[in-house]
Design a protein around this motif. Structure first.
Motif, PDB file in Angstrom:
ATOM      1  N   CYS A   1      -3.962  23.618  61.712  1.00 56.40           N
ATOM      2  CA  CYS A   1      -4.969  23.562  62.080  1.00 56.40           C
ATOM      3  C   CYS A   1      -5.698  22.500  63.481  1.00 56.40           C
ATOM      4  N   ILE A   2      -6.136  22.430  64.721  1.00 55.75           N
ATOM      5  CA  ILE A   2      -6.312  22.258  65.735  1.00 55.75           C
ATOM      6  C   ILE A   2      -7.631  21.854  65.938  1.00 55.75           C
ATOM      7  N   ALA A   3      -8.809  21.064  65.701  1.00 59.20           N
ATOM      8  CA  ALA A   3     -10.372  20.541  66.618  1.00 59.20           C
ATOM      9  C   ALA A   3     -10.348  20.395  67.414  1.00 59.20           C
ATOM     10  N   VAL A   4     -10.954  21.106  68.353  1.00 61.03           N
ATOM     11  CA  VAL A   4     -11.208  20.827  70.403  1.00 61.03           C
ATOM     12  C   VAL A   4     -12.632  20.482  70.047  1.00 61.03           C
ATOM     13  N   THR A   5     -12.528  19.605  70.815  1.00 60.42           N
ATOM     14  CA  THR A   5     -14.359  18.950  70.722  1.00 60.42           C
ATOM     15  C   THR A   5     -14.254  19.263  72.713  1.00 60.42           C
ATOM     16  N   TYR A   6     -15.550  19.683  72.835  1.00 58.98           N
ATOM     17  CA  TYR A   6     -16.285  20.360  74.151  1.00 58.98           C
ATOM     18  C   TYR A   6     -17.549  20.185  74.604  1.00 58.98           C
ATOM     19  N   THR A   7     -18.153  20.478  75.381  1.00 56.82           N
ATOM     20  CA  THR A   7     -19.422  20.798  76.063  1.00 56.82           C
ATOM     21  C   THR A   7     -20.020  21.585  77.059  1.00 56.82           C
TER      22      THR A   7
ATOM     23  N   PRO B   1      -1.129  19.686  60.891  1.00 59.11           N
ATOM     24  CA  PRO B   1      -0.133  18.471  61.146  1.00 59.11           C
ATOM     25  C   PRO B   1      -0.135  18.521  62.564  1.00 59.11           C
ATOM     26  N   LYS B   2       0.620  17.299  62.864  1.00 62.31           N
ATOM     27  CA  LYS B   2       0.798  17.608  64.380  1.00 62.31           C
ATOM     28  C   LYS B   2       1.935  18.375  64.772  1.00 62.31           C
ATOM     29  N   SER B   3       1.812  18.526  65.720  1.00 58.39           N
ATOM     30  CA  SER B   3       2.676  19.604  66.718  1.00 58.39           C
ATOM     31  C   SER B   3       2.130  19.916  68.077  1.00 58.39           C
ATOM     32  N   ASP B   4       3.339  20.793  68.530  1.00 56.67           N
ATOM     33  CA  ASP B   4       2.999  21.389  69.774  1.00 56.67           C
ATOM     34  C   ASP B   4       2.184  22.134  70.294  1.00 56.67           C
ATOM     35  N   LEU B   5       1.692  22.813  69.587  1.00 58.61           N
ATOM     36  CA  LEU B   5       0.439  23.047  70.012  1.00 58.61           C
ATOM     37  C   LEU B   5      -0.862  23.552  70.731  1.00 58.61           C
ATOM     38  N   GLY B   6      -1.444  22.010  70.701  1.00 61.26           N
ATOM     39  CA  GLY B   6      -2.001  21.032  70.976  1.00 61.26           C
ATOM     40  C   GLY B   6      -2.514  22.129  72.705  1.00 61.26           C
ATOM     41  N   LYS B   7      -1.667  22.202  73.234  1.00 64.68           N
ATOM     42  CA  LYS B   7      -2.098  22.694  74.560  1.00 64.68           C
ATOM     43  C   LYS B   7      -2.784  24.990  75.031  1.00 64.68           C
ATOM     44  N   ALA B   8      -2.032  24.876  73.602  1.00 66.08           N
ATOM     45  CA  ALA B   8      -2.587  25.901  73.592  1.00 66.08           C
ATOM     46  C   ALA B   8      -4.272  26.659  72.684  1.00 66.08           C
ATOM     47  N   ALA B   9      -4.166  25.408  71.938  1.00 67.51           N
ATOM     48  CA  ALA B   9      -5.565  25.415  71.369  1.00 67.51           C
ATOM     49  C   ALA B   9      -6.836  25.181  72.676  1.00 67.51           C
TER      50      ALA B   9
ATOM     51  N   GLN C   1      -9.176  26.328  53.162  1.00 65.41           N
ATOM     52  CA  GLN C   1      -8.204  25.418  52.817  1.00 65.41           C
ATOM     53  C   GLN C   1      -7.521  24.464  53.641  1.00 65.41           C
ATOM     54  N   LEU C   2      -7.045  25.048  54.624  1.00 70.57           N
ATOM     55  CA  LEU C   2      -5.980  25.014  55.984  1.00 70.57           C
ATOM     56  C   LEU C   2      -6.847  25.003  56.536  1.00 70.57           C
ATOM     57  N   MET C   3      -8.291  24.616  57.323  1.00 71.75           N
ATOM     58  CA  MET C   3      -9.032  24.015  58.545  1.00 71.75           C
ATOM     59  C   MET C   3      -9.541  23.484  57.620  1.00 71.75           C
ATOM     60  N   ALA C   4     -10.124  23.309  56.598  1.00 70.94           N
ATOM     61  CA  ALA C   4     -10.836  21.919  56.360  1.00 70.94           C
ATOM     62  C   ALA C   4     -10.441  20.561  56.738  1.00 70.94           C
ATOM     63  N   PRO C   5      -9.109  20.048  56.894  1.00 71.40           N
ATOM     64  CA  PRO C   5      -9.234  18.706  57.439  1.00 71.40           C
ATOM     65  C   PRO C   5      -9.383  18.963  58.732  1.00 71.40           C
ATOM     66  N   CYS C   6      -9.577  19.320  59.400  1.00 72.65           N
ATOM     67  CA  CYS C   6     -10.056  19.345  61.182  1.00 72.65           C
ATOM     68  C   CYS C   6     -11.366  19.773  61.261  1.00 72.65           C
ATOM     69  N   LYS C   7     -12.079  19.411  60.232  1.00 77.05           N
ATOM     70  CA  LYS C   7     -13.527  19.451  60.544  1.00 77.05           C
ATOM     71  C   LYS C   7     -14.036  18.319  60.630  1.00 77.05           C
ATOM     72  N   LEU C   8     -15.157  18.023  61.497  1.00 77.12           N
ATOM     73  CA  LEU C   8     -15.237  16.497  62.214  1.00 77.12           C
ATOM     74  C   LEU C   8     -16.474  16.079  61.655  1.00 77.12           C
ATOM     75  N   SER C   9     -16.860  15.061  62.064  1.00 76.62           N
ATOM     76  CA  SER C   9     -18.059  14.513  61.425  1.00 76.62           C
ATOM     77  C   SER C   9     -19.138  13.668  62.842  1.00 76.62           C
ATOM     78  N   GLY C  10     -20.279  13.546  62.340  1.00 78.80           N
ATOM     79  CA  GLY C  10     -20.907  13.247  63.318  1.00 78.80           C
ATOM     80  C   GLY C  10     -22.043  14.154  64.513  1.00 78.80           C
ATOM     81  N   TYR C  11     -21.786  15.414  63.855  1.00 71.59           N
ATOM     82  CA  TYR C  11     -22.194  16.546  64.749  1.00 71.59           C
ATOM     83  C   TYR C  11     -23.725  17.114  63.446  1.00 71.59           C
ATOM     84  N   SER C  12     -24.522  17.466  64.844  1.00 70.54           N
ATOM     85  CA  SER C  12     -25.835  17.472  63.240  1.00 70.54           C
ATOM     86  C   SER C  12     -25.504  19.150  62.904  1.00 70.54           C
TER      87      SER C  12
END
Length: 146
Positions: free
Chosen positions: A62-68, A85-93, A133-144
């Motif tokens: 999973c990859i968490a992507v922030t944006y406005t 885990p760390k991967s080369d899929l960041g650009k794709a996300a 379960q796969l996506m849970a580690p990518c949840k970000l805090s600080g969002y209302s």
């Protein structure tokens, strides 16, 4: 004499105009679960260029992507915030989220920008519980949540 009388108001207007871009960038942070209160995703699918080879590209991840979401409904400032885990899929996300298009909800008639995030799953299982379960580690805090 008239010019002097208008000078303070012109100065104030100039200062306010100069500060508008900074104020526009102070978007409210909204949790993905609450985003539909402000913006509605319009496109049902997006084209994404995924690499043929690279680190961990075939592992479930999973990859968490922030944006406005800007006032025009287009994502801006798209960035990878977390990758498991760390991967080369960041650009794709980033590519996927950059292609999202939004329309304002009925409660967002003024098209107010909001900051949010999206968790992009790769190689995820079909089972909803395993996917969560796969996506849970990518949840970000600080969002209302409201």
């Amino acid at each position: 004499m008239r010019t002097i009388r208008f000078a303070p108001s012109l100065l104030m207007a100039a200062l306010l105009a100069a500060g508008m871009p900074a104020m526009a960038q102070q978007a409210q942070k909204v949790a993905p679960e609450q985003l539909s209160n402000q913006w509605i995703l319009l496109n049902r699918d997006v084209s994404v260029d995924v690499p043929n080879s690279g680190v961990n590209i075939y592992k479930p991840s999973c990859i968490a992507v922030t944006y406005t979401i800007g006032s025009d409904g287009v994502p801006m400032n798209v960035q990878v915030a977390k990758m498991v885990p760390k991967s080369d899929l960041g650009k794709a996300a980033v590519s996927a989220v950059s292609n999202f298009r939004y329309g304002p909800s009925l409660t967002n008639k003024n098209h107010m920008p909001v900051a949010t995030y999206y968790v992009v799953p790769f190689n995820s299982p079909d089972d909803p519980a395993q996917r969560a379960q796969l996506m849970a580690p990518c949840k970000l805090s600080g969002y209302s949540q409201t």
